[in-house]
Design a protein around this motif. Structure first.
Motif, mmCIF file in Angstrom:
data_model
loop_
_atom_site.group_PDB
_atom_site.id
_atom_site.type_symbol
_atom_site.label_atom_id
_atom_site.label_comp_id
_atom_site.label_asym_id
_atom_site.label_seq_id
_atom_site.Cartn_x
_atom_site.Cartn_y
_atom_site.Cartn_z
ATOM 1 N N ASN A 131 1.047 -1.419 -0.148
ATOM 2 C CA ASN A 131 -0.133 -0.550 -0.384
ATOM 3 C C ASN A 131 0.753 1.198 0.030
ATOM 4 N N PRO A 132 0.233 2.283 -0.911
ATOM 5 C CA PRO A 132 1.415 3.243 -0.691
ATOM 6 C C PRO A 132 1.140 3.807 0.086
ATOM 7 N N VAL A 133 2.728 4.870 1.422
ATOM 8 C CA VAL A 133 2.698 5.918 2.243
ATOM 9 C C VAL A 133 1.805 6.908 2.114
ATOM 10 N N PRO A 134 1.569 7.392 2.762
ATOM 11 C CA PRO A 134 0.981 8.980 2.309
ATOM 12 C C PRO A 134 1.767 10.174 2.775
ATOM 13 N N SER A 135 1.565 11.358 1.608
ATOM 14 C CA SER A 135 2.465 11.792 2.160
ATOM 15 C C SER A 135 4.860 11.827 3.030
ATOM 16 N N PRO A 136 5.208 11.030 2.281
ATOM 17 C CA PRO A 136 6.678 10.625 2.872
ATOM 18 C C PRO A 136 7.233 11.934 2.346
ATOM 19 N N VAL A 137 8.383 12.318 2.824
ATOM 20 C CA VAL A 137 9.197 13.126 2.993
ATOM 21 C C VAL A 137 10.442 12.668 2.230
ATOM 22 N N PHE A 138 10.506 13.259 1.069
ATOM 23 C CA PHE A 138 12.570 12.947 -0.176
ATOM 24 C C PHE A 138 12.764 13.906 0.561
ATOM 25 N N THR A 139 13.879 14.167 0.009
ATOM 26 C CA THR A 139 15.163 14.639 -0.052
ATOM 27 C C THR A 139 15.523 14.334 -1.314
ATOM 28 N N PHE A 140 16.064 15.308 -2.042
ATOM 29 C CA PHE A 140 16.569 15.466 -3.383
ATOM 30 C C PHE A 140 18.447 16.145 -3.460
ATOM 31 N N VAL A 141 18.786 14.661 -3.851
ATOM 32 C CA VAL A 141 20.506 15.740 -3.838
ATOM 33 C C VAL A 141 21.352 15.973 -4.763
ATOM 34 N N PRO A 181 13.223 20.965 -3.673
ATOM 35 C CA PRO A 181 12.977 19.847 -2.564
ATOM 36 C C PRO A 181 12.171 18.729 -2.883
ATOM 37 N N THR A 182 11.100 19.533 -4.453
ATOM 38 C CA THR A 182 9.834 18.971 -4.574
ATOM 39 C C THR A 182 10.704 17.570 -5.750
ATOM 40 N N GLY A 183 11.945 18.338 -6.515
ATOM 41 C CA GLY A 183 12.240 16.721 -7.238
ATOM 42 C C GLY A 183 11.709 17.559 -8.554
ATOM 43 N N VAL A 184 11.771 18.468 -8.921
ATOM 44 C CA VAL A 184 11.844 19.014 -10.075
ATOM 45 C C VAL A 184 13.290 19.200 -10.528
ATOM 46 N N VAL A 185 14.273 18.842 -11.815
ATOM 47 C CA VAL A 185 15.804 18.418 -12.137
ATOM 48 C C VAL A 185 15.529 19.330 -13.256
ATOM 49 N N TYR A 186 16.253 20.460 -12.730
ATOM 50 C CA TYR A 186 17.328 22.166 -13.964
ATOM 51 C C TYR A 186 18.144 21.035 -14.476
ATOM 52 N N ALA A 187 18.479 21.306 -16.324
ATOM 53 C CA ALA A 187 19.243 21.312 -16.569
ATOM 54 C C ALA A 187 20.084 22.364 -17.010
ATOM 55 N N GLN A 188 21.440 22.450 -16.186
ATOM 56 C CA GLN A 188 22.500 23.657 -16.292
ATOM 57 C C GLN A 188 23.000 23.903 -17.996
ATOM 58 N N GLY A 189 23.579 25.384 -17.664
ATOM 59 C CA GLY A 189 24.670 25.513 -18.793
ATOM 60 C C GLY A 189 24.955 24.097 -19.813
ATOM 61 N N ALA A 190 26.268 23.497 -18.472
ATOM 62 C CA ALA A 190 26.673 22.585 -18.959
ATOM 63 C C ALA A 190 26.523 21.605 -19.475
ATOM 64 N N THR A 191 27.210 20.654 -19.940
ATOM 65 C CA THR A 191 27.145 19.437 -20.152
ATOM 66 C C THR A 191 27.722 18.833 -19.767
ATOM 67 N N GLY A 192 27.034 16.830 -19.473
ATOM 68 C CA GLY A 192 27.940 15.894 -18.875
ATOM 69 C C GLY A 192 26.863 14.910 -18.021
ATOM 70 N N SER A 193 27.344 14.086 -17.005
ATOM 71 C CA SER A 193 26.487 13.402 -16.287
ATOM 72 C C SER A 193 26.813 13.807 -14.729
ATOM 73 N N ALA A 194 25.769 13.552 -13.935
ATOM 74 C CA ALA A 194 24.925 13.795 -12.869
ATOM 75 C C ALA A 194 24.299 12.672 -12.309
ATOM 76 N N SER A 195 24.423 12.657 -11.396
ATOM 77 C CA SER A 195 23.139 11.940 -10.741
ATOM 78 C C SER A 195 22.422 12.326 -9.286
ATOM 79 N N ILE A 196 20.990 12.309 -9.336
ATOM 80 C CA ILE A 196 20.520 12.588 -8.378
ATOM 81 C C ILE A 196 19.787 11.753 -7.131
ATOM 82 N N THR A 197 20.144 11.893 -5.809
ATOM 83 C CA THR A 197 20.310 11.000 -4.643
ATOM 84 C C THR A 197 18.410 10.759 -4.219
ATOM 85 N N VAL A 198 18.224 10.527 -3.945
ATOM 86 C CA VAL A 198 16.884 10.357 -3.733
ATOM 87 C C VAL A 198 16.477 9.602 -2.116
ATOM 88 N N THR A 199 16.163 10.204 -0.776
ATOM 89 C CA THR A 199 16.407 9.454 -0.024
ATOM 90 C C THR A 199 15.396 9.910 0.927
#
Length: 572
Positions: free
Chosen positions: A145-155, A166-184
């Protein structure tokens, strides 16, 4: 007598007489059961041990007593003979009872939802730079069953490439390359790989036509743009000359003539993109190259502008009653000259002695003595809003374009001589050698040719769109800046369109010289300069604001562009 009855009687005796209900030589009688914890909470699918203490009336624990446990909701929480609570999975509550021969205690056990798994969608992101993506994480419990209103963090692992809200919107910046988003969430970590790329779609080269004397050089400026129109820093660019005996081109884009005269082209390459630049050595292209050499601020919004034969510059300030004045080569504009409300189109007569300003707010045309400059009595008697003004080559007649009419005015007496109907006369141009006046009828999408001797319309050109500023060349070409997005070229001899040049924005202002065409484009806040011989673009300028009317000096070397953003640009 039951054990419980004895315990009660003993407790009463203890209270009445202060005596013991048993000693080291006698039995101890259970008086109560104490369960702990008294509010047990067990996570889904987990266990929790209850402690049941049987005590006598003095509150001392009695060892060896047998306690029976039961649950009133065993599908949620079951209890073992030793008091071990076990969650069966569903959340809820159960009443747990501990009993010792009629002596009992109860606690209410709660099963708390426990996160069992965490997922995120999408599991990876590929973004064009300067765009955004959205991560949507979810958490489920052991029952799925889904857990209601879990509070995730994004780095983000590299904020130069991607940032994350803080809501998980990912903004690609002016530079190109690879990175990762850690969801906790709690002890759960998920890593979402993100790739940021740039796709080359456009080569922006300035200028697109070059004229250089023998032994001279000219620098090309190149931007590689992505699909959003943003420059890609560090993009690979190369240059090739198709006539290396006439001119060379360096890796930096510097064109240098070598010997002789003639023409050729430089091809600019970047990946699969290419663009050609016309190169003329010794002869050909001249006049305005397309460089903003100065910008002068105005007190308010700029609109109309005019340049006289002696270099006098007049610019109207739209939301005022003033016109400012200066003299080339200076870029300073002073004054102000109070001419009245709503200055729009303006011109200086061929003699360079009088400036005329259409005053939309007053239904008049202001007259300025250039030698002062001083304001003279205005032209009055106009029945509708004046937008544009022009003067005949002999300085004798002033033409005024209004909302509904084109007026003919005697320049000496300012008497109204005649008028003909018009459909929003936006701009006018006088033929340099024939008694012909051309009027852009913006509302009708036409340009009307008027014989200034007979004061009759002779031809109508169905140019379409919303024609604004127009110009006429000595070789009988009519140029039209069309707000619908084009620069049109019509042959006045044949009466047909011979070129249709797309513009970046809506064409509004226009100036025609022997060598160049300067177009002010309102929708993009830009100015384009074209070579008149080839109709090829020389440069694209982006001053911003809202460029309006354009005027040039008599030598055709300086263009002045009024901008509704509140300034005037000088272009050479």
């Amino acid at each position: 007598m039951t054990r419980s009855t004895r315990a009660v009687l003993c407790l009463l005796a203890l209270l009445a007489f202060g005596v013991s209900c048993g000693d080291d030589n006698g039995p101890r009688v259970p008086a109560a059961i104490i369960l702990s914890p008294n509010h047990p909470v067990v996570g889904q699918g987990l266990t929790l041990q209850l402690q049941a203490d049987v005590v006598d009336a003095a509150g001392h624990a009695i060892r060896g007593e047998h306690v029976a446990f039961s649950s009133d909701n065993p599908t949620v929480v079951k209890v073992s003979p030793t008091g071990l609570l076990t969650s069966l999975g569903p959340t809820g509550e159960a009443l747990i009872t501990a009993d010792d021969n009629g002596i009992s205690d109860t606690v209410r056990a709660t099963v708390a939802q426990r996160i069992s798994s965490v997922s995120v969608s999408p599991q990876s992101l590929t973004l064009h730079r300067n765009t955004v993506g959205q991560l949507v994480p979810t958490a489920t419990d052991v029952m799925g069953n889904p857990v209601p209103s879990p509070v995730f963090t994004f780095v983000s692992s590299n904020t130069n490439i991607v940032a994350v809200s803080p809501t998980g919107v990912v903004y690609a910046q002016g530079a190109t390359g690879s990175a990762s988003i850690t969801v906790t969430l709690d002890t759960f970590d998920l890593h979402v790989p993100v790739t940021v790329y740039a796709r080359s779609t456009t080569l922006r080269v300035s200028p697109l036509s070059v004229s250089i004397a023998v032994g001279a050089s000219k620098q090309l400026v190149v931007d590689v743009l992505d699909s959003l129109g943003s420059p890609i820093l560090g993009a690979s660019v190369s240059f090739t000359s198709n006539n290396p005996a006439l001119f060379s081109v360096a890796a930096s884009g510097l064109i240098t003539s070598i010997a002789g005269s003639g023409s050729g082209s430089v091809t600019v390459h970047s990946g699969s993109l290419s663009k050609s630049v016309l190169v003329v050595v010794g002869t050909g292209v001249g006049g305005i190259a397309g460089v903003i050499t100065a910008t002068t601020q105005l007190p308010d919004k700029g609109y109309g502008v005019a340049v006289g034969t002696s270099g006098d510059v007049f610019a109207g300030v739209l939301n005022s009653t003033a016109v400012v004045h200066g003299t080339l080569p200076s870029h300073a504009l002073g004054g102000p000259l109070l001419v009245g409300g709503g200055p729009l189109g303006m011109t200086v007569n061929p003699a360079g002695t009088r400036a005329y300003v259409a005053l939309d707010g007053l239904g008049q045309v202001a007259v300025v003595d250039v030698s002062g400059p001083t304001v003279l009595p205005p032209i009055t008697g106009l029945s509708s809003h004046p937008f544009t003004v022009a003067v005949s080559p002999d300085n004798q007649t002033v033409y005024v374009g209004t909302e509904f009419k084109v007026y003919f005015v005697d320049a000496a007496t300012q008497a109204l001589l005649d008028s003909i109907p018009a459909s929003l006369a936006g701009h006018m141009a006088v033929h340099p050698s024939q008694p012909l006046l051309y009027v852009s009828m913006t509302a009708a999408g036409t340009v009307v040719e008027i014989n200034t001797t007979t004061r009759q319309a002779t031809r109508t050109f169905p140019v379409g769109g919303a024609p604004q500023a127009i110009g006429v060349s000595a070789d009988n070409h009519l140029y039209i800046a069309n707000e619908a997005g084009s620069l049109q070229v019509w042959d006045l001899i044949g009466g047909n369109e011979i070129d249709h040049i797309p513009l970046v924005g809506g064409g509004f202002g226009l100036a025609v010289t022997q060598e160049a065409l300067v177009v002010a484009e309102t929708f993009c806040g830009c100015i384009e300069v074209f070579d008149r011989a080839t109709d090829l673009p020389r440069s694209l300028l982006t001053p911003g604001g809202t460029p309006r009317r354009v005027a040039v000096n008599s030598a055709g070397t300086v263009a002045v562009v009024a901008n509704e953003g509140g300034w005037v640009d000088f272009i050479e």
